[in-house]
Design an enzyme around this catalytic site. Structure first.
Site, mmCIF file in Angstrom:
data_model
loop_
_atom_site.group_PDB
_atom_site.id
_atom_site.type_symbol
_atom_site.label_atom_id
_atom_site.label_comp_id
_atom_site.label_asym_id
_atom_site.label_seq_id
_atom_site.Cartn_x
_atom_site.Cartn_y
_atom_site.Cartn_z
ATOM 1 N N HIS A 121 14.205 11.694 0.211
ATOM 2 C CA HIS A 121 13.659 11.890 -1.317
ATOM 3 C C HIS A 121 14.191 13.033 -1.740
ATOM 4 O O HIS A 121 14.219 13.989 -1.472
ATOM 5 C CB HIS A 121 12.308 11.775 -1.179
ATOM 6 C CG HIS A 121 11.779 10.686 -0.815
ATOM 7 N ND1 HIS A 121 12.191 9.345 -0.629
ATOM 8 C CD2 HIS A 121 10.157 10.250 -0.441
ATOM 9 C CE1 HIS A 121 11.195 8.400 -0.461
ATOM 10 N NE2 HIS A 121 9.962 9.097 -0.212
ATOM 11 N N GLY A 132 4.175 0.246 12.240
ATOM 12 C CA GLY A 132 4.799 0.611 10.922
ATOM 13 C C GLY A 132 5.979 1.431 10.928
ATOM 14 O O GLY A 132 6.356 1.975 12.083
ATOM 15 N N GLU A 160 2.828 6.976 -7.591
ATOM 16 C CA GLU A 160 3.572 8.121 -7.116
ATOM 17 C C GLU A 160 3.484 9.112 -7.912
ATOM 18 O O GLU A 160 3.525 10.527 -7.728
ATOM 19 C CB GLU A 160 5.107 7.699 -6.756
ATOM 20 C CG GLU A 160 5.100 6.915 -5.520
ATOM 21 C CD GLU A 160 5.298 7.730 -4.128
ATOM 22 O OE1 GLU A 160 5.803 8.359 -4.043
ATOM 23 O OE2 GLU A 160 4.045 7.321 -3.550
ATOM 24 N N CYS A 212 4.831 12.185 0.527
ATOM 25 C CA CYS A 212 6.437 12.421 1.185
ATOM 26 C C CYS A 212 7.270 13.092 0.096
ATOM 27 O O CYS A 212 7.989 13.700 0.486
ATOM 28 C CB CYS A 212 6.890 11.078 1.690
ATOM 29 S SG CYS A 212 6.727 9.566 0.542
HETATM 30 P P1 NAP Z 1 3.906 -0.004 7.009
HETATM 31 O O1 NAP Z 1 5.246 0.009 7.698
HETATM 32 O O2 NAP Z 1 3.494 -1.224 6.327
HETATM 33 O O3 NAP Z 1 2.871 0.025 8.377
HETATM 34 C C1 NAP Z 1 1.614 -0.163 8.262
HETATM 35 C C2 NAP Z 1 0.737 -0.213 9.602
HETATM 36 O O4 NAP Z 1 -0.704 -0.201 9.421
HETATM 37 C C3 NAP Z 1 1.257 -1.156 10.637
HETATM 38 O O5 NAP Z 1 1.160 -0.563 11.953
HETATM 39 C C4 NAP Z 1 0.167 -2.206 10.541
HETATM 40 O O6 NAP Z 1 -0.142 -2.859 11.639
HETATM 41 C C5 NAP Z 1 -1.088 -1.610 10.185
HETATM 42 N N1 NAP Z 1 -2.080 -2.217 9.379
HETATM 43 C C6 NAP Z 1 -1.984 -3.031 8.313
HETATM 44 N N2 NAP Z 1 -3.065 -3.450 8.008
HETATM 45 C C7 NAP Z 1 -3.899 -3.181 9.106
HETATM 46 C C8 NAP Z 1 -5.550 -3.349 9.230
HETATM 47 N N3 NAP Z 1 -6.079 -4.281 8.358
HETATM 48 N N4 NAP Z 1 -5.889 -2.773 10.435
HETATM 49 C C9 NAP Z 1 -5.299 -2.262 10.913
HETATM 50 N N5 NAP Z 1 -4.024 -1.634 11.018
HETATM 51 C C10 NAP Z 1 -3.462 -2.237 9.849
HETATM 52 O O7 NAP Z 1 3.402 1.377 6.507
HETATM 53 P P2 NAP Z 1 4.280 2.888 6.679
HETATM 54 O O8 NAP Z 1 5.367 2.901 5.547
HETATM 55 O O9 NAP Z 1 4.532 3.311 7.894
HETATM 56 O O10 NAP Z 1 3.147 3.716 5.833
HETATM 57 C C11 NAP Z 1 2.074 4.168 6.629
HETATM 58 C C12 NAP Z 1 1.205 4.966 5.937
HETATM 59 O O11 NAP Z 1 1.881 6.359 5.790
HETATM 60 C C13 NAP Z 1 0.718 4.605 4.636
HETATM 61 O O12 NAP Z 1 -0.458 5.103 4.333
HETATM 62 C C14 NAP Z 1 1.823 5.097 3.709
HETATM 63 O O13 NAP Z 1 1.244 5.426 2.480
HETATM 64 C C15 NAP Z 1 1.940 6.661 4.536
HETATM 65 N N6 NAP Z 1 3.180 7.266 4.098
HETATM 66 C C16 NAP Z 1 4.492 6.545 4.367
HETATM 67 C C17 NAP Z 1 5.801 7.187 4.216
HETATM 68 C C18 NAP Z 1 7.046 6.553 4.231
HETATM 69 O O14 NAP Z 1 7.979 7.370 3.883
HETATM 70 N N7 NAP Z 1 7.025 5.177 4.662
HETATM 71 C C19 NAP Z 1 5.632 8.475 3.989
HETATM 72 C C20 NAP Z 1 4.491 9.248 3.924
HETATM 73 C C21 NAP Z 1 3.229 8.717 4.039
HETATM 74 P P3 NAP Z 1 0.565 -4.411 11.873
HETATM 75 O O15 NAP Z 1 2.240 -4.138 12.160
HETATM 76 O O16 NAP Z 1 -0.013 -4.981 13.034
HETATM 77 O O17 NAP Z 1 0.484 -5.180 10.574
#
Ligand code: NAP
Length: 358
Positions: free
Chosen positions: A249, A13, A209, A155
């Site tokens: 942000h 991700g 959020e 974040c």
């Molecule tokens: P993302 O791009 O949607 O990536 C999600 C990840 O979770 C992917 O590796 C995905 O694997 C995996 N996943 C999804 N469904 C799953 C399942 N059933 N079993 C196991 N793995 C699974 O999300 P992201 O933006 O990186 O965010 C990841 C986390 O960090 C979230 O909890 C989010 O709230 C938090 N976060 C994000 C940010 C930000 O700025 N983006 C900042 C702070 C916190 P596949 O690729 O195989 O589907």
């Protein structure tokens, strides 16, 4: 020094990819295991992220050939690494259970929100509440964990809780905050917000959020009492907006002090001189100056300020008196670096320096 082997759950991700880039050549940690959903499991990493690798750098060569594991199954993780970063995006209750299953055996440093309100789980900004790590021994005792769980907060709030925290640490009471955020697209993961919804537009709603921004700082500024973290009382009102910025942000903040109000010049000095435990310990990912005050009238701006000290700095500007509260200012931080993977790596470095990671 032999590096500590680490796994990344959610490695395919947006946040997971940032971890892999930031951990390449890390002096203490080495990625030995990558995991994601069952759809990616069994593929070589390079193949699993085909057409969805979003980083400016190429996939680190040490990662390309790793075979992705299923994050739901612990066996490989326990054999191949000593602790995990969790960047999973799935149902909150499932993440909660899964992270607890890992913590029975090894430490988990998580970006997910699932455990943020578990009262014996520290929600850490290493410069602001490093003393909350003391709750780990209670968590281990209560749940019979050999490992433990430490989480990162949302974040967005890193941008203003660090400057607000610096004021609190300097002895000033903060009573009220009104915060309006302008949040980048990368914060929504991939594929995130559709282009037709965001080009030439602002979306004045991001699910969950505002609640996180109104609640999480209270735990971060809280104190350990009676074997749990007791939140501090601050009234926060937040408006969250998604804007067409890729990374970074921004938050516009109005703040009311409790006891006395410092002079504006003193506030700028507190921010520019602020240093904490990560700087004292010279942790590899710690910025030398965590808060940088920009004196220019039109800063901070995401495109100009988000990457200072590799995206780990909070840039603040436009400090002035407020007509309703005491002061107002603008704060900016990189959401996927300081706000996600970089902040979590700094947390893991603090854990290592304090003897929690072996
Ligand atoms: P993302 O791009 O949607 O990536 C999600 C990840 O979770 C992917 O590796 C995905 O694997 C995996 N996943 C999804 N469904 C799953 C399942 N059933 N079993 C196991 N793995 C699974 O999300 P992201 O933006 O990186 O965010 C990841 C986390 O960090 C979230 O909890 C989010 O709230 C938090 N976060 C994000 C940010 C930000 O700025 N983006 C900042 C702070 C916190 P596949 O690729 O195989 O589907």
């Amino acid at each position: 020094m032999e590096k500590i082997k680490v796994g990344v759950l959610g490695s395919t991700g947006m946040v997971g990819q940032n971890y892999l880039c930031l951990l390449e050549n890390h002096p203490w940690f080495e990625v030995s295991y990558v995991a994601a959903s069952p759809q990616s499991a069994g593929k070589k990493y390079e193949q699993a992220v085909e057409k969805r690798w979003h980083m400016q750098n190429d996939i680190p060569s040490s990662i390309k050939e790793l075979v992705v594991g299923d994050a739901n199954s612990l066996e490989r993780a326990l054999n191949e690494c000593s602790f995990v970063f969790s960047a999973l995006e799935m149902d909150k209750e499932k993440i909660k259970k899964l992270e607890s299953r890992y913590a029975k055996h090894i430490p988990v440093v998580s970006n997910a929100s699932a455990h943020r309100w578990t009262n014996d789980v520290p929600m850490l900004i290493p410069e602001i509440n490093p003393e909350h790590l003391d709750i780990i021994k209670e968590q281990q005792k209560k749940h019979k964990f050999k490992g433990f769980i430490v989480v990162k907060p949302n974040c967005t709030l890193q941008s203003y809780t660090i400057p607000v925290g610096a004021l609190i640490k300097s002895g000033y009471e903060v009573n009220k905050l009104v915060v309006t955020t302008m949040q980048a697209l990368s914060g929504a993961g991939y594929p995130g917000v559709s282009s037709l919804d965001i080009i030439d537009n602002i979306v004045p709603y991001i699910s969950g959020e505002e609640e996180k921004n109104e609640q999480e700082p209270l735990k971060i500024f809280g104190k350990i009492e009676d074997r749990k973290i007791v939140p501090k009382r601050i009234d926060i009102s937040c408006h969250c907006n998604r804007v067409p910025v890729v990374d970074g942000h921004t938050a516009c903040v109005s703040l009311q002090f409790g006891n006395k109000m410092p002079e504006l010049e003193e506030i700028i000095q507190i921010w520019n001189n602020f240093k904490s435990v990560p700087q004292e310990l010279e942790l590899p990912t710690a910025p030398k100056q965590p808060i940088v005050y920009r004196a220019e009238i039109d800063r901070p701006q995401p495109i100009k300020d988000r990457d200072i000290e590799r995206g780990m700095v909070v840039s603040v500007g436009r400090l002035r008196e407020c007509n309703i509260f005491d002061i107002r200012f603008v704060a900016l931080s990189h959401n996927t670096i300081r706000g996600a993977a970089g902040g979590a790596i700094l947390t893991a470095e603090l854990l290592y320096a304090k003897g929690y990671l072996k």
